[in-house]
Scaffold this active site. Structure first.
Site, mmCIF file in Angstrom:
data_model
loop_
_atom_site.group_PDB
_atom_site.id
_atom_site.type_symbol
_atom_site.label_atom_id
_atom_site.label_comp_id
_atom_site.label_asym_id
_atom_site.label_seq_id
_atom_site.Cartn_x
_atom_site.Cartn_y
_atom_site.Cartn_z
ATOM 1 C CG HIS A 66 -3.473 5.941 6.032
ATOM 2 N ND1 HIS A 66 -3.685 6.694 4.899
ATOM 3 C CD2 HIS A 66 -2.291 5.304 5.824
ATOM 4 C CE1 HIS A 66 -2.700 6.514 4.045
ATOM 5 N NE2 HIS A 66 -1.825 5.672 4.587
ATOM 6 C CB CYS A 184 2.367 3.541 1.201
ATOM 7 S SG CYS A 184 1.133 2.687 2.214
#
Length: 686
Positions: A66, A184
């Site tokens: 991603h 993250c």
């Protein structure tokens, strides 16, 4: 809101190669082909760059590459169900279900919440089982749509096991409650998947756990009462924790966010053990505090951190001040040092001084004097700022004032850069020691603002005046005399050593020591003492070589570098020209044993040539953009070009002939673009 996934974004039971890069490339092509991205290459490069930070394979045969990308037009999911599984770095083996989540750089909150909800759904075995059993792309789309269509929950909300009573100190089976933070770099997938994994593991163990997700879809902070009741905190993060001070004093388990997905049970058990261990690492009391107590941090590590903190805060004073001094020389001439004080005090724009031979007349002299004086005053903060922030790194805010005072005393006594380091360390140690004292409650509020700064200033500055300042000043004077007397071979050797240091760790401690050594001497430079200017030129030229060399190497033989590295190479041209050595870090992180030696070779040669040719720089930063402050500018460029060429051809030769990994292979991509496909390990760039 457009559909997140459509049938043309699904690839079922197909072989997309044996490497993550080829799978990501194919899915990026599907997204661009569906009109949801402006280009394949940009999206592919951004996804590879994200993959290089942390592998995206997760347990259960899944992978979730991603990224955020300027090439993406709307939030999109592409899915591949692979006939031949590919290793994306998961602990339990390769992945057969690959979900590529692509988000625009400016995605709105609602889209991000939907992407987060999808990522969480991947942790549900019944959902992934249904995806594996689906017989068509349309069925896949229906399954995903059914997951994301319901009103999404707040992505940043805290999670609790059903039996938990938020905000109380109740424990299950006598065990303490826990809290966690997950985060993250992109905040789209790992953040939320780690949170759900930890919650599920805690529920299975009968533990009260609440999680704060610091992702792109928003943040709902944990209730302070919940934090206060917790016995320990888990930081499953790849980025800094926002509001870290809220957890001050709590036993802490630090882990990468991916470990929260792969090993949630072990993290829970480690946190439970830390909660009852008096020697466990604890969260520091400020945003900038270290993740452990002083007992948990090695003395050498603490010293290095303090010195780097001081240098980092010092550099803006030096860079700005040095450039202003250089502009002062440019506008006012080299004699501006003798008349600057008088000009700025006695003249103004309405009362210009005598212009003499200056091309801009009195206006040039006046502006030159103003710029020079601002720069000189800024440079005067060099030693106090260094000492103040060294002390700050050791003792937090109570250490700033005594550190600045000790640094000012060091400057007053002529102890210079070395005196600033010693004074800052003294002030920090004294302030930190007094901060640990147990005092009555009524006195606590006075400690950080009055008592600690007062006592630490007296002790550190007193020692500088009475004991240490004189010897350090004598040492500094001797060092300056030695440098001023360096000519010929000795000067070349010094340039070689400084060049090697600049390329050794590319912005790390060794690089910073060489740079700080150079800028610390600028205040003593003059037309009759040009050695500090020569050292500054050698350091700046050598520091420009590594990023420029890596950029050139990607041009010489582009097939030796991944697409992400070639993209980094384009940026490295400007970074190198601006004297930002860190531009070479992505290359070094991917191939340290070939990139660093090659960089050191070229940088050392450049530093030696710069000293041999007597090149000087009156500016401490700026690279080629401060050409007006560099004497012998053409020789300066020639030294950089020579070092760059040497390093570039060296790294190409090493990559071609020394220790090449047999699994690296060159492939022709479907659209004809030639790119390097590598194993997952070779994608680990910074």
């Amino acid at each position: 809101m457009s559909a997140l996934i459509t049938p043309e974004l699904v690839a079922l039971d197909t072989n997309l190669g044996s490497e993550p890069a080829s799978v990501i490339r194919h899915l990026a092509g599907l997204i661009a082909g569906a009109g949801r991205a402006t280009e394949v290459d940009g999206l592919y490069a951004d996804a590879l760059a994200r993959e290089a930070k942390t592998s995206t394979g997760i347990p259960g045969g899944l992978a979730i590459p991603h990224c955020r990308s300027a090439a993406v037009l709307e939030p999109t999911l592409a899915l591949a169900r692979l006939s031949t599984p590919v290793d994306f770095g998961a602990a339990d083996g390769p992945a057969d279900l690959v979900f590529f989540i692509a988000a625009p750089e400016g995605a709105d909150q609602e889209h991000l919440k939907i992407l987060a909800k999808l990522a969480r759904s991947l942790m549900k075995k019944d959902f992934t089982a249904a995806l594996r059993a689906a017989s068509s792309s349309d069925e896949i789309v229906d399954l995903v749509t059914a997951v994301v269509t319901p009103a999404p929950v707040s992505a940043g909300a805290a999670h609790a096991a059903p039996s938990a009573n938020a905000g109380t100190s109740a424990s299950v089976a006598g065990r303490p409650t826990l809290v966690a933070v997950t985060a993250c770099p992109t905040g789209i997938a790992h953040t939320y998947m780690a949170a759900d994994s930890l919650v599920a593991a805690a529920k299975a163990a009968g533990i009260d756990l609440q999680v704060e997700t610091q992702g792109s879809a928003g943040l709902t902070p944990l209730d302070p009462a919940v934090i206060a009741a917790a016995g320990a905190v888990i930081f499953a993060v790849d980025v800094d924790v926002r509001g870290r001070e809220r957890f001050a004093g709590k036993p802490v388990i630090n882990a990468p966010v991916k470990r929260g997905i792969d090993e949630p049970d072990r993290l829970i058990q480690e946190a439970l053990a830390a909660a009852t261990n008096p020697n466990a690492r604890r969260v520091g009391g400020t945003l900038d505090a270290s993740e452990s107590t002083e007992k948990a941090e090695h003395v050498g590590q603490k010293l290095k951190r303090a010195l780097l903190t001081g240098v980092s805060y010092m550099i803006p004073f030096v860079a700005g001040g040095g450039l202003l001094i250089a502009l002062g020389f440019l506008l006012g001439g080299y004699q501006i040092t003798e008349i600057a004080d008088k000009v700025v005090l006695e003249n103004s724009l309405l009362n210009l001084p005598d212009g003499g031979a200056n091309l801009l007349g009195g206006f040039g002299v006046y502006l030159g004097a103003v710029f020079f004086k601002i720069g000189a005053i800024s440079m005067g903060f060099l030693v106090p700022a260094l000492a103040g922030y060294i002390s700050y790194a050791i003792a937090d805010r109570p250490g700033i004032a005594p550190g600045f005072v000790a640094g000012a005393v060091a400057g007053f006594m002529g102890a210079g850069f070395l005196g600033g380091i010693v004074g800052g360390l003294l002030a920090g140690v004294v302030a930190a020691s007094f901060g640990k004292l147990s005092v009555p409650r009524w006195l606590r509020s006075l400690m950080p603002v009055v008592i600690i700064p007062l006592v630490a200033s007296i002790v550190a500055s007193g020692l500088m005046f009475i004991v240490l300042g004189g010897p350090i000043a004598a040492l500094t004077a001797g060092l300056n005399s030695w440098l001023n007397g360096m000519t010929g071979t000795s000067a070349v050797i010094l340039g070689l050593i400084l060049g090697l240091m600049m390329a050794f760790d590319l912005g790390g401690p060794v690089n910073k020591v060489a740079y700080a050594f150079a800028v610390a001497g600028l205040g003593a430079a003059s037309l009759t003492n040009q050695a500090p200017w020569q050292i500054m030129a050698a350091v700046m030229a050598a520091g420009m070589v590594p990023p420029l060399a890596m950029a050139l190497a990607t041009v010489i033989d582009r097939k030796l570098f991944s697409l992400a590295e070639r993209e980094n190479g384009k940026a490295a041209w400007l970074l190198g020209a601006s004297f930002i050595s860190e531009g070479a870090i992505p290359f070094a992180a991917a191939d340290v044993f070939r990139v660093i030696p090659a960089s050191m070779l070229g940088a050392g040669i450049t530093g030696a040539l710069s000293m041999a040719w007597g090149i000087t720089s009156k500016a401490p930063h700026g690279g080629i953009f401060v050409f007006f402050a560099i004497d012998n500018f053409l020789l300066f460029l020639l030294a950089i070009v020579i070092g760059t060429v040497v390093s570039a051809f060296t790294v190409v030769g090493l990559k071609r002939y020394v220790g090449r990994k047999p699994q690296a292979a060159q492939t022709d991509l479907p659209d004809g673009t030639d790119a390097t496909t590598t194993t997952q390990a070779s994608l680990q760039t910074a």
